[in-house]
Enzyme design. Structure first.
Site, PDB file in Angstrom:
ATOM      1  N   MET A  30       0.310   0.206  -0.038  1.00  0.00           N
ATOM      2  CA  MET A  30      -0.964  -0.278   0.819  1.00  0.00           C
ATOM      3  C   MET A  30      -2.108   0.684  -0.080  1.00  0.00           C
ATOM      4  O   MET A  30      -3.160   0.533   0.800  1.00  0.00           O
ATOM      5  CB  MET A  30      -0.968  -0.266   2.155  1.00  0.00           C
ATOM      6  N   GLY A  31      -1.491   1.462  -0.987  1.00  0.00           N
ATOM      7  CA  GLY A  31      -2.700   2.097  -1.439  1.00  0.00           C
ATOM      8  C   GLY A  31      -3.010   3.827  -0.878  1.00  0.00           C
ATOM      9  O   GLY A  31      -2.134   3.879  -0.075  1.00  0.00           O
ATOM     10  N   LEU A  33      -3.074   6.224  -3.167  1.00  0.00           N
ATOM     11  CA  LEU A  33      -1.224   6.641  -3.103  1.00  0.00           C
ATOM     12  C   LEU A  33      -1.351   7.998  -3.300  1.00  0.00           C
ATOM     13  O   LEU A  33      -2.662   8.645  -3.241  1.00  0.00           O
ATOM     14  CB  LEU A  33      -1.519   6.600  -4.426  1.00  0.00           C
ATOM     15  N   HIS A  37       4.084   8.234  -3.128  1.00  0.00           N
ATOM     16  CA  HIS A  37       4.570   6.173  -3.430  1.00  0.00           C
ATOM     17  C   HIS A  37       4.821   6.542  -5.354  1.00  0.00           C
ATOM     18  O   HIS A  37       5.502   5.659  -6.115  1.00  0.00           O
ATOM     19  CB  HIS A  37       2.947   6.021  -3.720  1.00  0.00           C
ATOM     20  N   GLN A  61      -0.137  -6.860   8.989  1.00  0.00           N
ATOM     21  CA  GLN A  61       0.879  -6.095   9.507  1.00  0.00           C
ATOM     22  C   GLN A  61       0.632  -5.283  10.567  1.00  0.00           C
ATOM     23  O   GLN A  61       0.805  -4.216  11.046  1.00  0.00           O
ATOM     24  CB  GLN A  61       1.396  -5.531   8.821  1.00  0.00           C
ATOM     25  N   LYS A 152      11.192   6.425   3.343  1.00  0.00           N
ATOM     26  CA  LYS A 152      10.197   6.601   5.002  1.00  0.00           C
ATOM     27  C   LYS A 152      10.270   5.748   5.933  1.00  0.00           C
ATOM     28  O   LYS A 152      10.489   6.311   7.066  1.00  0.00           O
ATOM     29  CB  LYS A 152       8.460   7.091   4.473  1.00  0.00           C
ATOM     30  N   GLN A 156      11.497  -0.664   7.487  1.00  0.00           N
ATOM     31  CA  GLN A 156      10.830  -1.494   6.848  1.00  0.00           C
ATOM     32  C   GLN A 156      11.448  -2.038   5.790  1.00  0.00           C
ATOM     33  O   GLN A 156      12.086  -3.118   5.059  1.00  0.00           O
ATOM     34  CB  GLN A 156       9.818  -0.908   6.664  1.00  0.00           C
ATOM     35  N   ARG A 190      -1.444   8.008   6.441  1.00  0.00           N
ATOM     36  CA  ARG A 190      -2.194   8.624   7.700  1.00  0.00           C
ATOM     37  C   ARG A 190      -1.518  10.504   7.907  1.00  0.00           C
ATOM     38  O   ARG A 190      -2.448  10.915   8.692  1.00  0.00           O
ATOM     39  CB  ARG A 190      -0.486   8.154   8.611  1.00  0.00           C
TER      40      ARG A 190
HETATM   41  O1  PAF Z   1       4.866  -0.184   3.261  1.00  0.00           O
HETATM   42  C1  PAF Z   1       3.971  -0.282   2.982  1.00  0.00           C
HETATM   43  O2  PAF Z   1       2.508   0.533   2.313  1.00  0.00           O
HETATM   44  C2  PAF Z   1       3.901  -1.840   3.661  1.00  0.00           C
HETATM   45  O3  PAF Z   1       4.812  -2.033   4.299  1.00  0.00           O
HETATM   46  C3  PAF Z   1       3.813  -2.809   2.733  1.00  0.00           C
HETATM   47  C4  PAF Z   1       5.516  -2.732   2.250  1.00  0.00           C
HETATM   48  C5  PAF Z   1       3.139  -2.475   0.883  1.00  0.00           C
HETATM   49  C6  PAF Z   1       3.456  -4.026   2.734  1.00  0.00           C
HETATM   50  O4  PAF Z   1       2.682  -4.341   2.643  1.00  0.00           O
END
Ligand code: PAF
Length: 286
Positions: A30-31, A33, A37, A61, A152, A156, A190
């Site tokens: 989601m950028g 970074l 990442h 989401q 992390k 997910q 965050r």
């Molecule tokens: O982990 C994330 O940054 C997001 O949940 C993802 C996997 C890019 C989906 O939007």
């Protein structure tokens, strides 16, 4: 590194790679970074010949009272970091490119069962449906051979793995280890919401996980009591914990004689919601 916004541009680039029969590794993000990442990009470079990174803040989401609006969007800085990290392609679509038939989409992907109802699934209703849907769309658009996700977000990662297994999706899912600051705080976009006082307290979340891990390694199996002790420690440090649990690595019910455990937590510190997890083995080093 090419930067593309439109699906047609993405397909042109991918067609070139495929004509050379190169394998494609995707890192969905989601950028905003950070080093975490970039370690996913590094892992992707080991696993695929061409590395595509998507940057898309997926509205589907986020819950109505969550931080979708204030989620940091820093595409220029992201592009610079990705170029330096050796990514080949940055795909940064708009909502209308990801959901071309209109937003919200009529079709979503829901991984059913306890996996999406517990932990974050309980506190963020609809979150994993939003994640599974967008990840599915990104897989359809990019058709990667492998996709890399950070450990992390352990839950997910399990949800994505389950979706891929259930739907027979033809790609491999790779996890990449959590990166931490020297004081233990897991890197997260965050973290920048934290004020200096909260930033100084934040590593205590990881310390709570580590203390539970030590208890498990020392042979304790009173999971609830172990977690309750650390819950109290977090509360007295100023956190508002949402969950702190010992589970099996696949997030099933932990068994006393198991060789591995997952310890997972989410807690608010001020206005910031932090999540973290620790994977431990009790029959050797973690
Ligand atoms: O982990 C994330 O940054 C997001 O949940 C993802 C996997 C890019 C989906 O939007």
């Amino acid at each position: 590194m090419r930067i593309v916004h439109k699906v047609s541009e993405l397909h042109t680039e991918l067609a070139e790679w495929r004509s050379r029969r190169e394998t494609v590794a995707l890192v969905p993000t989601m950028g905003n970074l950070h080093g975490g990442h970039l370690s996913l990009v590094e892992r992707a470079r080991q696993l695929g010949e061409c590395v595509a990174v998507s940057v898309f803040v997926n509205p589907l989401q986020f819950g109505p009272n969550e931080d979708f609006q204030r989620y940091p969007r820093t595409l220029e800085a992201d592009a610079k970091l990705l170029r330096e990290a050796g990514a080949d392609l940055l795909f940064a679509p708009a909502v209308s490119d990801v959901y071309p038939a209109g937003y919200p989409p009529a079709t979503t992907v829901r991984v059913g069962g306890a996996l999406t109802e517990i932990l974050d699934g309980h506190f963020r209703p609809g979150h994993f449906e939003g994640v599974a849907t967008v990840v599915n769309i990104l897989f359809n658009l990019v058709r990667p051979d492998v996709a890399v996700f950070g450990e992390k977000d352990w839950q997910q990662l399990q949800v994505v793995r389950r979706m891929v297994a259930d739907l027979g999706m033809p790609l491999r899912i790779a996890g990449a280890q959590t990166l931490r600051d020297a004081d233990g705080l897991a890197l997260s976009s965050r973290n920048q919401y934290l004020n200096p006082r909260e930033r100084a307290l934040a590593p205590r979340l990881y310390a709570a996980l580590a203390a539970i891990g030590e208890g498990l390694r020392a042979g304790r199996r009173d999971f609830e009591a172990l977690c309750a002790e650390q819950w109290a420690a977090l509360e007295s440090a100023g956190f508002r914990p949402q969950y702190l649990e010992v589970r099996a690595p696949d997030l099933g019910v932990p068994q006393a004689d198991a060789a591995a455990f997952a310890i997972l937590a989410a807690a608010h510190l001020g206005t910031t919601r932090l999540i973290d997890n620790l994977q431990i083995r009790v029959d050797g080093p973690a």
